[in-house]
Every structure is written in C-alpha cells, then in structure tokens.
Design a protein around this motif. Structure first.
Motif, PDB file in Angstrom:
ATOM      1  N   LEU A  79       0.841  -1.185   0.000  1.00  0.00           N
ATOM      2  CA  LEU A  79       0.000   0.000   0.000  1.00  0.00           C
ATOM      3  C   LEU A  79       0.887   1.251   0.000  1.00  0.00           C
ATOM      4  O   LEU A  79       2.045   1.188   0.421  1.00  0.00           O
ATOM      5  CB  LEU A  79      -0.916   0.001   1.232  1.00  0.00           C
ATOM      6  N   PRO A  80       0.365   2.400  -0.463  1.00  0.00           N
ATOM      7  CA  PRO A  80       1.183   3.612  -0.595  1.00  0.00           C
ATOM      8  C   PRO A  80       1.966   3.992   0.658  1.00  0.00           C
ATOM      9  O   PRO A  80       3.151   4.322   0.572  1.00  0.00           O
ATOM     10  CB  PRO A  80       0.142   4.686  -0.954  1.00  0.00           C
ATOM     11  N   ILE A  81       1.340   3.957   1.836  1.00  0.00           N
ATOM     12  CA  ILE A  81       2.043   4.355   3.053  1.00  0.00           C
ATOM     13  C   ILE A  81       3.228   3.440   3.331  1.00  0.00           C
ATOM     14  O   ILE A  81       4.292   3.879   3.789  1.00  0.00           O
ATOM     15  CB  ILE A  81       1.069   4.375   4.266  1.00  0.00           C
ATOM     16  N   ARG A  82       3.060   2.142   3.029  1.00  0.00           N
ATOM     17  CA  ARG A  82       4.150   1.192   3.242  1.00  0.00           C
ATOM     18  C   ARG A  82       5.208   1.354   2.150  1.00  0.00           C
ATOM     19  O   ARG A  82       6.404   1.148   2.405  1.00  0.00           O
ATOM     20  CB  ARG A  82       3.598  -0.239   3.247  1.00  0.00           C
ATOM     21  N   GLN A  83       4.792   1.728   0.947  1.00  0.00           N
ATOM     22  CA  GLN A  83       5.754   1.994  -0.127  1.00  0.00           C
ATOM     23  C   GLN A  83       6.722   3.108   0.289  1.00  0.00           C
ATOM     24  O   GLN A  83       7.934   3.016   0.050  1.00  0.00           O
ATOM     25  CB  GLN A  83       5.027   2.402  -1.408  1.00  0.00           C
ATOM     26  N   ILE A  84       6.171   4.144   0.915  1.00  0.00           N
ATOM     27  CA  ILE A  84       7.010   5.269   1.352  1.00  0.00           C
ATOM     28  C   ILE A  84       8.002   4.804   2.410  1.00  0.00           C
ATOM     29  O   ILE A  84       9.203   5.134   2.355  1.00  0.00           O
ATOM     30  CB  ILE A  84       6.132   6.416   1.898  1.00  0.00           C
ATOM     31  N   GLU A  85       7.530   4.029   3.384  1.00  0.00           N
ATOM     32  CA  GLU A  85       8.418   3.504   4.428  1.00  0.00           C
ATOM     33  C   GLU A  85       9.504   2.622   3.827  1.00  0.00           C
ATOM     34  O   GLU A  85      10.674   2.703   4.220  1.00  0.00           O
ATOM     35  CB  GLU A  85       7.599   2.718   5.454  1.00  0.00           C
ATOM     36  N   ALA A  86       9.121   1.786   2.866  1.00  0.00           N
ATOM     37  CA  ALA A  86      10.085   0.888   2.225  1.00  0.00           C
ATOM     38  C   ALA A  86      11.123   1.680   1.438  1.00  0.00           C
ATOM     39  O   ALA A  86      12.324   1.373   1.478  1.00  0.00           O
ATOM     40  CB  ALA A  86       9.358  -0.088   1.305  1.00  0.00           C
ATOM     41  N   ALA A  87      10.680   2.710   0.712  1.00  0.00           N
ATOM     42  CA  ALA A  87      11.607   3.541  -0.060  1.00  0.00           C
ATOM     43  C   ALA A  87      12.601   4.236   0.857  1.00  0.00           C
ATOM     44  O   ALA A  87      13.796   4.340   0.541  1.00  0.00           O
ATOM     45  CB  ALA A  87      10.834   4.572  -0.875  1.00  0.00           C
ATOM     46  N   GLU A  88      12.148   4.709   2.011  1.00  0.00           N
ATOM     47  CA  GLU A  88      13.049   5.359   2.971  1.00  0.00           C
ATOM     48  C   GLU A  88      14.061   4.369   3.528  1.00  0.00           C
ATOM     49  O   GLU A  88      15.229   4.713   3.744  1.00  0.00           O
ATOM     50  CB  GLU A  88      12.227   5.984   4.100  1.00  0.00           C
ATOM     51  N   LEU A  89      13.624   3.124   3.763  1.00  0.00           N
ATOM     52  CA  LEU A  89      14.553   2.089   4.215  1.00  0.00           C
ATOM     53  C   LEU A  89      15.614   1.802   3.154  1.00  0.00           C
ATOM     54  O   LEU A  89      16.801   1.631   3.459  1.00  0.00           O
ATOM     55  CB  LEU A  89      13.793   0.806   4.568  1.00  0.00           C
ATOM     56  N   LEU A  90      15.205   1.742   1.891  1.00  0.00           N
ATOM     57  CA  LEU A  90      16.151   1.514   0.798  1.00  0.00           C
ATOM     58  C   LEU A  90      17.180   2.634   0.731  1.00  0.00           C
ATOM     59  O   LEU A  90      18.383   2.383   0.567  1.00  0.00           O
ATOM     60  CB  LEU A  90      15.401   1.427  -0.535  1.00  0.00           C
ATOM     61  N   ILE A  91      16.717   3.874   0.884  1.00  0.00           N
ATOM     62  CA  ILE A  91      17.610   5.028   0.794  1.00  0.00           C
ATOM     63  C   ILE A  91      18.562   5.067   1.984  1.00  0.00           C
ATOM     64  O   ILE A  91      19.769   5.308   1.831  1.00  0.00           O
ATOM     65  CB  ILE A  91      16.787   6.332   0.709  1.00  0.00           C
ATOM     66  N   ASN A  92      18.041   4.826   3.181  1.00  0.00           N
ATOM     67  CA  ASN A  92      18.883   4.854   4.386  1.00  0.00           C
ATOM     68  C   ASN A  92      19.977   3.796   4.331  1.00  0.00           C
ATOM     69  O   ASN A  92      21.095   4.020   4.799  1.00  0.00           O
ATOM     70  CB  ASN A  92      18.023   4.646   5.645  1.00  0.00           C
TER      71      ASN A  92
END
Length: 304
Positions: free
Chosen positions: A181-194
């Motif tokens: 879902l979109p909210i989890r996509q954002i969290e996942a993208a931030e984890l990838l970047i970090n």
C-alpha cells in the motif's frame, strides 16, 4: 586576511571547445585506443549502434587537431560512435572541436540514467506519438520490454517516485514495491535510501517484514522460499523495531549533532587553558585524556 585582487590582473579565461561544431572526414580521425571484439559484442556497443541507426548521432564526438600531422584529428571522446559510423559506411561526422588535447571532457563524469528518468523519457516519446517500435530499436530492446519500462511507476505512489527519481533501482524492485500500500511503499523507499541498497533482495526482505494489512492483496498470504510463517512473523516484528529506531535517530539527529558540536567547542576552550590543563593533569588525568580525544575528533560520528 584575504587580499583584494583587481579583475584587471586576472588572465583571460579560455574556452576549452570551439563555439561551433565542425564536419570532419572520418578517415582523418585517429583513435587513441583500439576497440576490441569483446567491446563490440557488448550490450552498450549494440545499444549505441541501434540508436545511431534509428536517430543518428545525438552527442557529437570530441576531437582536437593533431599538431604533428596537418589535416588529421585525435579522437578524445566517442570511440564507439566513430566505430559504429565506420561499420555503417559513413564518411563524415559532425564533431565538437577541442582546443587542447585534454581527454577530460564534460562526458567523463556523466551520471547514469535512473529507471524513473528512463521511464519519463520513454513516456514523453510515446506521448509525442513516436512509434513504439522505433523507440524500442533505438534502445536496443523489444517492444514488450519497452512497454514494461513505460509502465514502471504504475501502482507506485507519487511520494515514492519523488524519493527514487534519481536512484539506480532495478525494475524488479518497483515490482516488489507495487505489492504494498502507498504508506508502506514510502516507508520501504526510505529504508532503501537509508541503507543505500536498492537491490531486489533487500526490497523482498522488506516485503517479507511487511504486515499483511499493509499489502495490496491482503487476502493472499505472503510466501517466501525457505521461510516459515513463524519466521515471517518474527521478521515483521524485527523490521518494525528497526524502522522505529531509525526514525527515532532521524528525529533527533540534528539536535544531537548541534549539542555535540557545542560541547566539543567548549572542551576545546578548556583544553586550551593552561591552568585548567594543569589542574586536570594533577587531579583528573583520565578526564583530560578523554577531553583531548574529543577535541581532536574531526567528525561527530566517531570516525576520522
């Protein structure tokens, strides 16, 4: 103190390249390195060849005049392009003329095109009614792959597109994100970047640690090879704790960094005072050694 320098004493800044391009006979261009069979068999070479066949030269090769032999040019940048033109039977090419034989050109530090940037380029070309077959040939891919690239951000929320727009992510990573879902996509993208890790494996691990309620298909249970339902549940819990810890650090990082910088400056004043140093050497030598270590630090992360 900085000394004022009059603009009049500064030397004139010279151009590195001629203002206009120049049409040059290909046989007069001397390459500075050989192109082997391995290079010609590479995907990059084939992609350049397809692009030139379909739309011609986009970026002119860079040459400079050979000072030893009149009427000839040294090839500084564009060896693959020139080799393709020779194979196509071309006799002339429009070149950018360098005024020195310096091989460090504007093309030496060019950034790779990210998946999202490539998708936007393809989508724009399709929007302008460029035939899909022509685009596919120029990129040396089949039409099916072209359509997959064009649909890269379908199902991906705008916030994630903005976060990953300049990141080199595999297409399969977006396939994994699309299952959330979109909210989890954002969290996942931030984890990838970090983590500075955009691999499919890492994205799949995040997917495995995603609660069922945050997936697009909540009715379909997650399955991963070699992992039981209990292991997936444990991974969900551990990933949630990790993400909470990362968010906590990010929230206080700026303030903590400011406090550490102020503390270091204060300790530098203490260590710079001979009377205080003498007192600490006599009564608290262990404090003095630690204070000196902190003052000598060049980074608040603890690494020099």
């Amino acid at each position: 103190m900085n000394r004022y320098v009059s603009p009049g004493v500064l030397k004139e800044v010279l151009q590195a390249f001629s203002s206009d391009t120049e049409v040059v006979d290909i046989h007069t261009i001397l390459p500075v390195r050989a192109i082997g069979k391995t290079v010609k068999a590479s995907h990059k070479y084939q992609q350049i060849a397809c692009s030139i066949r379909e739309i011609g030269i986009v970026e002119p090769p860079v040459v400079c005049r050979d000072k030893q032999r009149q009427g000839t040019y040294l090839l500084l940048d564009g060896h693959l392009r020139i080799e393709v033109l020779k194979e196509l039977g071309e006799t002339q090419v429009e070149c950018l003329l360098a005024l020195d034989d310096e091989s460090f050109t504007y093309n030496k530090r060019i950034s790779r095109l990210s998946a999202i940037q490539e998708q936007r380029m393809i989508a724009k070309a399709i929007e302008r009614n460029v035939p899909k077959e022509k685009i596919a040939k120029a990129l040396n891919i089949n039409t099916r792959s072209l359509l997959r690239k064009a649909a890269l951000v379908d199902g991906i929320c705008d916030e994630v597109v903005a976060l990953l727009k300049d990141k080199i992510c595999p297409m399969a990573t977006f396939d994994v994100l699309r299952k959330m879902l979109p909210i989890r996509q954002i969290e996942a993208a931030e984890l990838l970047i970090n983590a500075n890790n955009y691999s499919v494996g890492y994205a799949s691990a995040i997917l495995a640690g995603t609660p069922q309620a945050q997936l697009v298909d909540t009715a379909r249970p997650k399955r991963m090879k070699g992992m039981t339902a209990e292991a997936l549940s444990r991974m969900e819990s551990e990933l949630a704790k990790l993400q909470q810890a990362i968010n906590s650090i990010q929230d206080t990082y700026g303030q903590d960094h400011l406090y550490l910088t102020i503390a270091r400056g204060y300790l530098a004043k203490l260590v710079g005072n001979p009377k205080i140093v003498k007192y600490l050497e006599k009564h608290h030598p262990e404090f003095l050694s630690e204070f000196k270590k902190i003052v000598e630090m060049t980074s608040t992360t603890g690494t020099d």
